[in-house]
Design a protein around this motif. Structure first.
Motif, PDB file in Angstrom:
ATOM      1  N   TRP A  47       0.817  -1.221   0.000  1.00 57.97           N
ATOM      2  CA  TRP A  47       0.000   0.000   0.000  1.00 57.97           C
ATOM      3  C   TRP A  47       0.847   1.267   0.000  1.00 57.97           C
ATOM      4  CZ3 TRP A  47      -5.532   0.819   1.397  1.00 57.97           C
ATOM      5  CH2 TRP A  47      -6.290  -0.335   1.158  1.00 57.97           C
TER       6      TRP A  47
ATOM      7  N   TYR B 217      -0.087   4.862  -1.565  1.00 58.14           N
ATOM      8  CA  TYR B 217      -0.636   5.738  -0.519  1.00 58.14           C
ATOM      9  C   TYR B 217       0.411   6.531   0.255  1.00 58.14           C
ATOM     10  CZ  TYR B 217      -5.506   4.162  -0.730  1.00 58.14           C
ATOM     11  OH  TYR B 217      -6.802   3.937  -1.103  1.00 58.14           O
TER      12      TYR B 217
ATOM     13  N   LYS C 199      -6.412   8.765   3.444  1.00 57.87           N
ATOM     14  CA  LYS C 199      -5.769   7.552   2.894  1.00 57.87           C
ATOM     15  C   LYS C 199      -5.246   6.648   4.017  1.00 57.87           C
ATOM     16  CE  LYS C 199      -4.255   9.164  -1.620  1.00 57.87           C
ATOM     17  NZ  LYS C 199      -3.109   9.516  -2.438  1.00 57.87           N
ATOM     18  N   LYS C 200      -4.705   7.283   5.059  1.00 56.98           N
ATOM     19  CA  LYS C 200      -4.175   6.482   6.177  1.00 56.98           C
ATOM     20  C   LYS C 200      -5.321   5.757   6.893  1.00 56.98           C
ATOM     21  CE  LYS C 200      -0.067   9.296   6.801  1.00 56.98           C
ATOM     22  NZ  LYS C 200       0.554  10.396   7.553  1.00 56.98           N
TER      23      LYS C 200
END
Ligand SMILES: C[S@@+](CC[C@H](N)C(=O)[O-])C[C@H]1O[C@@H](n2cnc3c(N)ncnc32)[C@H](O)[C@@H]1O
Length: 209
Positions: free
Chosen positions: A37, A41, A105-106
């Motif tokens: 990811w 991200y 996003k986190k």
């Protein structure tokens, strides 16, 4: 992957943290997903498996060394990609864990990884600490975000009676504490395995109001 697993297991041993095969597997899955990811991200500046294990996983596990044994709930404030909250949750699965992370996003990654690891009793709160209402926990913890003084001010309304705050701090801690009078503060200096680094784990008691 064997080398990576061995590094992690050796890290557990150096920290004197008992661990099961299942817990080691959860960390290895976390590592794989974080690397995957991270490309899209941009979750962490640490890219190699060795860096992630030492500076994210083992560094987060230092919180376990000062976590009160009777704690039933905890909040990791500004959790980012899950540090220290997810490593603590993997090793102390009975704790109800709140991961507070306002960056979209986190927070999406946190939902994904907690579901992927099948972690029960985790809630992701995608808000800033200052916007949260009604959260009460036994422990509020944070890494790489607040000063000790700010963390006390901003979290004291969220701590149950008898609860504690835990912060992990680097070499600037003494400077940060200069001129402040903080009651019931204890600092434990802990060596990070495989690194020339000492972390200052700050525990503040009796901050509830
Ligand atoms: C430097 S990162 C640290 C992330 C993680 N704790 C770690 O050590 O890897 C700080 C994180 O706190 C979040 N953050 C910033 N201000 C915040 C606030 N007021 N309340 C909660 N989270 C915040 C940011 O979105 C970011 O993910």
């Amino acid at each position: 992957m064997k080398e990576t697993a061995d590094l992690l297991k050796r890290g557990f041993e150096l920290l004197d943290i008992p661990h099961s095969i299942n817990q080691v597997d959860l960390f290895l899955t976390y590592l794989i997903e974080l690397k995957k990811w991270n490309k899209a991200y941009n979750l962490s500046g640490l890219k190699t498996e060795r860096e992630i294990i030492i500076k994210h996983f083992l560094d987060s596990l230092l919180f376990l060394k000062v976590l009160p044994s009777g704690a039933l709930s905890a909040a990791d404030i500004g959790s980012g990609a899950g540090f220290p909250g997810i490593p603590v949750k993997i090793m102390a699965p009975k704790i109800k864990m709140f991961l507070v992370e306002p960056a979209g996003k986190k927070a999406i990654f946190l939902r994904h990884i907690c579901s992927n690891l099948d972690l029960a009793g985790v809630k992701i709160i995608d808000k800033r600490l200052e916007e949260i209402e009604g959260l009460k926990v036994d422990v509020a913890m944070t890494r790489a975000l607040f000063t000790v003084g700010d963390f006390i001010k901003k979290t004291r309304g969220h701590i149950n009676r008898g609860g504690v705050l835990i912060l992990s701090k680097g070499p600037k801690l003494r400077e940060e504490l200069k001129g402040l009078t903080i009651q019931n503060i204890k600092v434990s200096d802990l060596k990070l395995p495989f690194a020339d680094t000492v972390r200052h784990l700050v525990v503040v008691k009796d901050v509830a109001c």
